[in-house]
Design a protein around this motif. Structure first.
Motif, PDB file in Angstrom:
ATOM      1  N   MET A   1      86.567   2.383 -22.770  1.00 25.54           N
ATOM      2  CA  MET A   1      87.910   2.955 -22.656  1.00 25.54           C
ATOM      3  C   MET A   1      88.726   2.168 -21.653  1.00 25.54           C
ATOM      4  O   MET A   1      88.194   1.616 -20.688  1.00 25.54           O
ATOM      5  CB  MET A   1      87.837   4.412 -22.154  1.00 25.54           C
ATOM      6  CG  MET A   1      87.590   5.456 -23.198  1.00 25.54           C
ATOM      7  SD  MET A   1      87.882   7.125 -22.518  1.00 25.54           S
ATOM      8  CE  MET A   1      86.678   7.185 -21.221  1.00 25.54           C
ATOM      9  N   ARG A   2      90.018   2.155 -21.861  1.00 27.05           N
ATOM     10  CA  ARG A   2      90.958   1.654 -20.862  1.00 27.05           C
ATOM     11  C   ARG A   2      91.435   2.861 -20.051  1.00 27.05           C
ATOM     12  O   ARG A   2      92.158   3.708 -20.572  1.00 27.05           O
ATOM     13  CB  ARG A   2      92.136   0.960 -21.533  1.00 27.05           C
ATOM     14  CG  ARG A   2      91.788  -0.358 -22.222  1.00 27.05           C
ATOM     15  CD  ARG A   2      92.930  -0.803 -23.114  1.00 27.05           C
ATOM     16  NE  ARG A   2      93.193   0.210 -24.157  1.00 27.05           N
ATOM     17  CZ  ARG A   2      94.302   0.275 -24.882  1.00 27.05           C
ATOM     18  NH1 ARG A   2      95.287  -0.572 -24.678  1.00 27.05           N
ATOM     19  NH2 ARG A   2      94.435   1.203 -25.799  1.00 27.05           N
ATOM     20  N   ILE A   3      90.990   2.925 -18.806  1.00 31.31           N
ATOM     21  CA  ILE A   3      91.279   4.084 -17.962  1.00 31.31           C
ATOM     22  C   ILE A   3      92.298   3.689 -16.902  1.00 31.31           C
ATOM     23  O   ILE A   3      92.081   2.743 -16.137  1.00 31.31           O
ATOM     24  CB  ILE A   3      90.002   4.621 -17.299  1.00 31.31           C
ATOM     25  CG1 ILE A   3      88.976   5.016 -18.370  1.00 31.31           C
ATOM     26  CG2 ILE A   3      90.326   5.803 -16.386  1.00 31.31           C
ATOM     27  CD1 ILE A   3      87.650   5.484 -17.803  1.00 31.31           C
TER      28      ILE A   3
ATOM     29  N   LEU B   1      83.404   3.212 -12.644  1.00 36.60           N
ATOM     30  CA  LEU B   1      83.864   3.258 -14.038  1.00 36.60           C
ATOM     31  C   LEU B   1      83.754   1.882 -14.685  1.00 36.60           C
ATOM     32  O   LEU B   1      83.401   1.765 -15.863  1.00 36.60           O
ATOM     33  CB  LEU B   1      85.291   3.790 -14.102  1.00 36.60           C
ATOM     34  CG  LEU B   1      85.456   5.279 -13.762  1.00 36.60           C
ATOM     35  CD1 LEU B   1      86.933   5.646 -13.649  1.00 36.60           C
ATOM     36  CD2 LEU B   1      84.775   6.159 -14.822  1.00 36.60           C
ATOM     37  N   ARG B   2      84.046   0.851 -13.914  1.00 32.51           N
ATOM     38  CA  ARG B   2      83.859  -0.506 -14.444  1.00 32.51           C
ATOM     39  C   ARG B   2      82.390  -0.777 -14.735  1.00 32.51           C
ATOM     40  O   ARG B   2      82.044  -1.409 -15.750  1.00 32.51           O
ATOM     41  CB  ARG B   2      84.395  -1.544 -13.461  1.00 32.51           C
ATOM     42  CG  ARG B   2      85.909  -1.587 -13.365  1.00 32.51           C
ATOM     43  CD  ARG B   2      86.370  -2.607 -12.350  1.00 32.51           C
ATOM     44  NE  ARG B   2      86.116  -3.977 -12.782  1.00 32.51           N
ATOM     45  CZ  ARG B   2      86.331  -5.051 -12.028  1.00 32.51           C
ATOM     46  NH1 ARG B   2      86.789  -4.900 -10.792  1.00 32.51           N
ATOM     47  NH2 ARG B   2      86.103  -6.237 -12.481  1.00 32.51           N
TER      48      ARG B   2
ATOM     49  N   HIS C   1      83.973   0.393 -18.584  1.00 27.76           N
ATOM     50  CA  HIS C   1      85.364   0.739 -18.867  1.00 27.76           C
ATOM     51  C   HIS C   1      86.316  -0.253 -18.204  1.00 27.76           C
ATOM     52  O   HIS C   1      86.004  -0.846 -17.173  1.00 27.76           O
ATOM     53  CB  HIS C   1      85.663   2.160 -18.393  1.00 27.76           C
ATOM     54  CG  HIS C   1      84.779   3.184 -19.030  1.00 27.76           C
ATOM     55  ND1 HIS C   1      84.911   3.581 -20.345  1.00 27.76           N
ATOM     56  CD2 HIS C   1      83.710   3.872 -18.529  1.00 27.76           C
ATOM     57  CE1 HIS C   1      83.977   4.481 -20.627  1.00 27.76           C
ATOM     58  NE2 HIS C   1      83.247   4.673 -19.549  1.00 27.76           N
ATOM     59  N   GLU C   2      87.484  -0.405 -18.813  1.00 29.92           N
ATOM     60  CA  GLU C   2      88.536  -1.271 -18.263  1.00 29.92           C
ATOM     61  C   GLU C   2      89.468  -0.416 -17.413  1.00 29.92           C
ATOM     62  O   GLU C   2      89.933   0.632 -17.862  1.00 29.92           O
ATOM     63  CB  GLU C   2      89.302  -1.926 -19.408  1.00 29.92           C
ATOM     64  CG  GLU C   2      90.447  -2.819 -18.975  1.00 29.92           C
ATOM     65  CD  GLU C   2      91.247  -3.339 -20.156  1.00 29.92           C
ATOM     66  OE1 GLU C   2      92.387  -3.795 -19.933  1.00 29.92           O
ATOM     67  OE2 GLU C   2      90.749  -3.273 -21.304  1.00 29.92           O
ATOM     68  N   ILE C   3      89.735  -0.867 -16.187  1.00 28.85           N
ATOM     69  CA  ILE C   3      90.529  -0.075 -15.240  1.00 28.85           C
ATOM     70  C   ILE C   3      91.878  -0.740 -14.988  1.00 28.85           C
ATOM     71  O   ILE C   3      91.961  -1.956 -14.787  1.00 28.85           O
ATOM     72  CB  ILE C   3      89.789   0.108 -13.907  1.00 28.85           C
ATOM     73  CG1 ILE C   3      88.375   0.651 -14.148  1.00 28.85           C
ATOM     74  CG2 ILE C   3      90.569   1.033 -12.979  1.00 28.85           C
ATOM     75  CD1 ILE C   3      88.339   1.981 -14.869  1.00 28.85           C
TER      76      ILE C   3
ATOM     77  N   ASP D   1      93.806   4.540 -22.515  1.00 25.29           N
ATOM     78  CA  ASP D   1      93.182   5.587 -23.334  1.00 25.29           C
ATOM     79  C   ASP D   1      92.967   6.886 -22.565  1.00 25.29           C
ATOM     80  O   ASP D   1      92.661   7.921 -23.167  1.00 25.29           O
ATOM     81  CB  ASP D   1      91.823   5.098 -23.852  1.00 25.29           C
ATOM     82  CG  ASP D   1      91.938   3.802 -24.624  1.00 25.29           C
ATOM     83  OD1 ASP D   1      92.760   3.745 -25.561  1.00 25.29           O
ATOM     84  OD2 ASP D   1      91.221   2.837 -24.284  1.00 25.29           O
TER      85      ASP D   1
ATOM     86  N   VAL E   1      83.748  10.772 -17.007  1.00 24.34           N
ATOM     87  CA  VAL E   1      83.838  10.248 -18.376  1.00 24.34           C
ATOM     88  C   VAL E   1      83.521  11.359 -19.376  1.00 24.34           C
ATOM     89  O   VAL E   1      84.157  11.462 -20.438  1.00 24.34           O
ATOM     90  CB  VAL E   1      82.892   9.051 -18.567  1.00 24.34           C
ATOM     91  CG1 VAL E   1      82.816   8.650 -20.041  1.00 24.34           C
ATOM     92  CG2 VAL E   1      83.375   7.865 -17.730  1.00 24.34           C
TER      93      VAL E   1
ATOM     94  N   THR F   1      85.988  12.551 -22.450  1.00 26.12           N
ATOM     95  CA  THR F   1      85.559  12.342 -23.853  1.00 26.12           C
ATOM     96  C   THR F   1      85.026  13.622 -24.489  1.00 26.12           C
ATOM     97  O   THR F   1      84.477  13.560 -25.592  1.00 26.12           O
ATOM     98  CB  THR F   1      84.478  11.262 -23.907  1.00 26.12           C
ATOM     99  OG1 THR F   1      83.348  11.655 -23.134  1.00 26.12           O
ATOM    100  CG2 THR F   1      85.002   9.922 -23.400  1.00 26.12           C
TER     101      THR F   1
END
Length: 381
Positions: A1-3, A27-28, A32-34, A98, A374, A378
């Motif tokens: 996800m792009r967070i 998160l990375r 995930h992309e931050i 996202d 997360v 989700t």
């Protein structure tokens, strides 16, 4: 996800900065992309090494104003918040991310959201509350109830139970907070100090009057200790009057077996200072610690340091994990006795404290915290 992470609290250091780093790093690490979103003019306490987007407007207004000026500043803050919300909604609409996390919020953030287009966000939005005290609870529940029909708005309260003052809401998620761990230094575990070697106890953080530092020093110096001990007192100050008061205390008590450090510590320097002491002293007596997680307690757990603290410091943690010694909040005589017990019996308890610290660190691990967030983002996927 792009967070996306929306930060609007501007500070050069402190636990807000480190909390954002937990979010970014963990998160990375989960893949995930931050992206960081901040107001125009925002200055970071550290480089998080992720893309940054600047929102129209200016950072939050900090002021000690009173009366009409305070009311005026409050209105200004609210208007800027609405502007940031509109910009974040537009970014979500065009698919820039996202999911969105607001890392440090209050019921005021949620109250403003009721009138903002962001309440209809096309992506999940987490607003993290770092605790709810009794006075805030009615406003918090009113705000979340008004947002109940907006499923993408997902308030998260960092707490240790499964209710907030006995109440539950379907749109409110309750999760435990994370520990702060060393991220920029290599920590080499070392055996406990021998009984004839001094242990170093650290008192860290921003100098504030509520910590009753001078009273603590008097109590500490009046104790009868049967093993060698040193006390390190580090304090950063934000205002001239606090700095002057801290310097007065330093002049009065330095050279009495107490070492002082009057400056802020950030990043590796902060982590190294914590790692080099044997235990942490957190004698804060404030009712808010019953409702808000103690950042220094969770630093102690993350760095595996036993603590001495008042019994209003997150009692749920100590009920499950005996990571040190507590004393009745505000009881000076009890504090002296607790200090003597903590220091004189350190050698006989350090192994059981370390066992409890390891168990607590596993439960409150930053990775687990990120996974819980997360799961909230989700949960309808």
């Amino acid at each position: 996800m792009r967070i996306a992470i929306f930060e609007n609290i501007m500070t050069s250091g402190g636990h807000e900065v480190d909390f954002d780093r937990i979010l970014v790093d963990e998160l990375r690490a989960l893949g995930h992309e931050i992206i960081l979103y901040v107001p125009e003019g925002f200055h970071f306490g550290m480089d998080y090494r992720v893309p940054v987007e600047f929102l129209p407007g200016a950072p939050v207004i900090y002021t000690n104003a009173r009366g009409i000026r305070k009311l005026f500043r409050s209105v200004q803050r609210e208007r800027r918040r609405f502007g940031w919300y509109r910009a974040l909604y537009a970014a979500a609409q065009r698919g820039a991310f996202d999911a969105l996390i607001v890392p440090t919020s209050t019921y005021r953030y949620l109250r403003a959201l009721r009138q903002s287009v962001l309440r209809r966000s096309p992506v999940p939005v987490i607003f993290i509350q770092h605790g709810i005290n009794p006075n805030e609870a009615p406003n918090f529940f009113a705000a979340v109830d008004a947002l109940a029909k907006h499923p993408q708005i997902r308030p998260v309260v960092l707490t240790f139970g499964d209710t907030v003052f006995g109440e539950r809401r379907a749109n409110v998620r309750l999760i435990p907070p994370p520990t702060f761990v060393p991220r920029d230094i290599d920590v080499v575990p070392h055996p406990p100090a021998a009984a004839d070697e001094p242990i170093t106890i650290g008192f860290f953080g921003q100098f504030r009057r509520e910590k009753h530092l001078e009273e603590l020093l008097r109590v500490y110096l009046s104790g009868n200790y049967t093993r060698p001990v040193r006390l390190l007192v580090q304090g950063s100050t934000m205002h001239a009057e606090d700095a002057a008061e801290f310097e007065r205390i330093i002049a009065a008590y330095e050279g009495k077996g107490i070492t002082f450090l009057h400056r802020g510590l950030i990043g590796a320097e902060w982590q190294r200072a914590i790692s080099e002491v044997d235990a942490l002293l957190l004698p804060y007596s404030a009712s808010r610690y019953r409702y808000h997680w103690g950042a220094m307690l969770f630093t102690a757990i993350g760095f595996q340091k036993p603590v001495l603290t008042s019994d209003d410091m997150n009692p749920e943690v100590f009920a499950e994990y005996p990571v040190g010694v507590t004393f009745p909040s505000g009881d000076t005589a009890a504090l002296r006795g607790a200090l003597e017990t903590f220091i004189n019996e350190y050698d006989s308890h350090i192994r059981e404290w370390r066992t409890a610290l390891a168990a607590a660190a596993a439960h409150y691990a930053p990775t687990q915290f990120a996974r819980r967030l997360v799961a909230v983002l989700t949960e309808n996927d």
